[in-house]
Motif scaffolding. Structure first.
Motif, short mmCIF file in Angstrom:
data_model
loop_
_atom_site.label_atom_id
_atom_site.label_comp_id
_atom_site.label_asym_id
_atom_site.label_seq_id
_atom_site.Cartn_x
_atom_site.Cartn_y
_atom_site.Cartn_z
N UNK A 193 54.75 -14.69 27.47
CA UNK A 193 53.80 -14.95 27.76
C UNK A 193 53.43 -16.65 28.94
N UNK A 194 53.24 -16.50 29.83
CA UNK A 194 52.86 -17.90 30.06
C UNK A 194 51.97 -18.86 29.70
N UNK A 195 51.63 -20.06 29.42
CA UNK A 195 50.93 -20.61 28.34
C UNK A 195 49.17 -21.26 29.57
N UNK A 196 49.63 -20.84 31.29
CA UNK A 196 48.72 -21.18 32.31
C UNK A 196 49.43 -20.32 33.05
N UNK A 197 48.04 -20.16 34.06
CA UNK A 197 48.13 -18.60 34.92
C UNK A 197 47.72 -19.22 36.60
N UNK A 198 48.40 -18.85 37.32
CA UNK A 198 48.23 -19.35 38.53
C UNK A 198 46.59 -19.09 39.28
N UNK A 254 49.85 -10.61 35.75
CA UNK A 254 50.25 -12.01 34.46
C UNK A 254 51.14 -11.47 33.28
N UNK A 269 44.51 -25.55 39.13
CA UNK A 269 45.03 -24.56 40.16
C UNK A 269 45.82 -23.94 38.94
N UNK A 276 45.37 -21.55 34.74
CA UNK A 276 44.09 -22.01 33.82
C UNK A 276 45.07 -21.96 32.91
#
Lengths: 371, 371
Positions: A248-253, A288, B250, B252
């Protein structure tokens, strides 16, 4: 005398009001219902040690589908007819206050017999500790109806069945929130501190986890008169939770955050209105988590496409996978969709898979036999 | 003959089913309901140009609270008793197919009289275009009941009142979705392509924006028998939407994404159940947008604290601010909370502010007079 009873659990629901006590910890919270002096540093106990009301109980806890697309890490639901059984006996040969695992049968027998290492054992002991059981020893037999690592809440089903078994044996002194806390001790050790499997396994239906500190669970009532079917297709493939989480991404747009939040909101609206088409659409719309995990499960993207083309209202990964879950409003359509999904796993993922069509379980973990 | 009618709008709701037509654009979607040949590249027109059914109409559209904390950019609701009025006349002195703005009165008169630059004008023209009006000229008078830049959907109220006025004048041929699209043309020009003000301004109640392409609006029914009050406190401070948007992150963090999504989900559950306490708690729980914007509005954090201490169920920034919005279940408590919030704006932000207590508007933009 043996009593066979199929009943829905009427456990009291403890409604915590975090707003009025925002800074209190879980332990203090639960202690609202108990004399302060009895709260121990290692757990939560009730004022007077209860006596067993049965010598033996048998419980069942259902499989669960966590995440449901945009509900990642805070939403889950229970599915009927798949799950684990626990049989619990008062056993004078076991040290008082202790538990022994006597038997493990069913879909997997590779589990530890050490109660400190076994999901059912950990949850049972946490429940005993909450109840303050010091004068009785117990032995526990676990019958697994779920394979491990399937993404169907296998560990949570064992933990839920065990926690509810202990609670029933001692006269049902604990409420859902406390049973979920006991189950969480097990989940934290085995698959991570997440209540999105254990809460619906215990409470049934859909459960929204609003917060952990304090624990705040919101059951979402799917209308009784409506039908919701899950097509569960489990491929012969290992998708370890840790690996799936690391993907998983640590930061989400921001745009994806807004999109997923809106779909989670739409999912909840669809659940409470019993709008299966909308529910499926929302469940299918995750930008996500699913896009990161699906490529790790061979054929998953094709399986989703096949499900939607066969008429499913939506399809996503169940929990951390590898099971694919589609939703539909009739069992008949469910079987057709399941066939297409199995075909796609074979053709595009080169994986054997098994399909089943299950209803929403609206009850959760339950006593099925007591003696 | 003048007819005075207070009525709830019974506009048809066009239910688009994006699932069955996933790749179709909005224009093609709306054209499902109209002969293909009449669809123009510049807009949506109906088959036969309708004739006016009145010579004059007067409409009202309510103020709106967008975002509602974790509902950032996809959730909004309408508040009763605050808003803008539009009076629309058939005017032979105006070129056919055109519109002229004859008068702007009320809380602000700084708005452009050029219909291409004025929220009401843009929405009215977009609606005329959808209806295919080529043979009638119109003049429009706008009475602003809302200050600009307050965070209460001022531009959306003007656009909604204008779009509904045109639709009513020509016999109510368009549904909510089309009116929202007309309003969106105005919003896109004035404050950004977001429907979270214009949709509730037109439809009333709470509206969830599920998607834009195709437009998919989900009204959330707050129970009719329950009361919900908004305490709106507008300080004498400018918070330009562009600046407030630029303040946002930008990207999260995943944990905040999960938290906010779960609170958005809880907010929706609370709305449909009419659980004002839960609604307030969720509205108050935003970790993504409010923490970035509140520091830009002097005193906002103290105002929120004051609202909660005075018994509000929750408090956040309305839209992009600077208005603070708190929720409560009775008007009496609302007035007390409002006083404390005004006091906090003065003491901690050195800002004068005005408080009002308003009910949820369950109707939306409406015809109030026709001739």
């Amino acid at each position: 005398m043996a009593t066979l009873c199929f009943q829905s659990p009427s456990k009291p629901i403890f409604n915590f009001h975090p707003k009025t006590k925002p800074s209190k910890s879980l332990i203090t919270k639960v202690s609202i219902f108990k004399p302060r002096a009895t709260v121990q540093s290692q757990g939560l106990v009730i004022a007077t040690e209860p006596e067993p009301v049965f010598t033996s109980v048998k419980t069942f806890a259902p499989a669960t589908v966590a995440n449901l697309g945009p509900g990642f890490d805070f939403l889950g639901c229970a599915v009927d007819g798949l799950g684990d059984h626990v049989t619990l006996h008062v056993d004078p040969s076991v040290r008082n206050g202790d538990i022994s695992i006597s038997e493990i049968t069913g879909t997997t027998t590779k589990l530890s017999f050490d109660p400190h290492q076994n999901c059912a054992g950990i949850a049972a002991m946490a429940t005993m500790k909450m109840l303050g059981i010091k004068s009785v020893g117990l032995s526990l037999a676990l019958r697994k109806g779920l394979p491990l690592g399937s993404g169907l809440g296998s560990s949570a089903a064992s933990a839920a069945a065990a926690a509810v078994a202990v609670n029933e044996l001692f006269g049902r002194k604990l409420g859902n929130d406390e049973l979920v806390l006991a189950g969480l001790e097990s989940e934290a050790k085995v698959s991570g501190f997440h209540a999105d499997n254990i809460a619906p396994a215990i409470m049934g239906g859909f459960v929204l986890i609003r917060s952990y500190e304090p624990l705040d669970l919101k059951p979402l009532r799917f209308p009784l008169e409506k039908d919701l079917f899950f097509v569960l297709v489990s491929p012969d493939f290992e998708a370890p939770t840790k690996k799936m989480r690391a993907a998983l991404a640590k930061e989400i747009p921001m745009a994806d955050h807004v999109w997923n939040s809106s779909q989670a909101a739409a999912l909840v609206a669809a659940v409470v209105e019993g709008d299966v088409a909308s529910l499926g659409k929302a469940l299918s719309s995750d930008k996500v988590v699913e896009p990161k995990r699906a490529p790790l499960i061979p054929g998953m993207e094709a399986v989703k496409k096949a499900a939607l083309e066969a008429g499913a209202f939506g399809c996503t990964i169940s929990g951390a996978g590898p099971t694919a879950v589609a939703v539909i409003d009739t069992a008949e359509k469910g079987y057709e969709i399941g066939e297409k999904m199995v075909e796609a796993f074979s053709r595009f993922g080169n994986l054997k898979s098994v399909a089943s069509v299950k209803k929403l379980d609206k009850i959760g973990a339950r006593l099925i036999k007591s003696m």
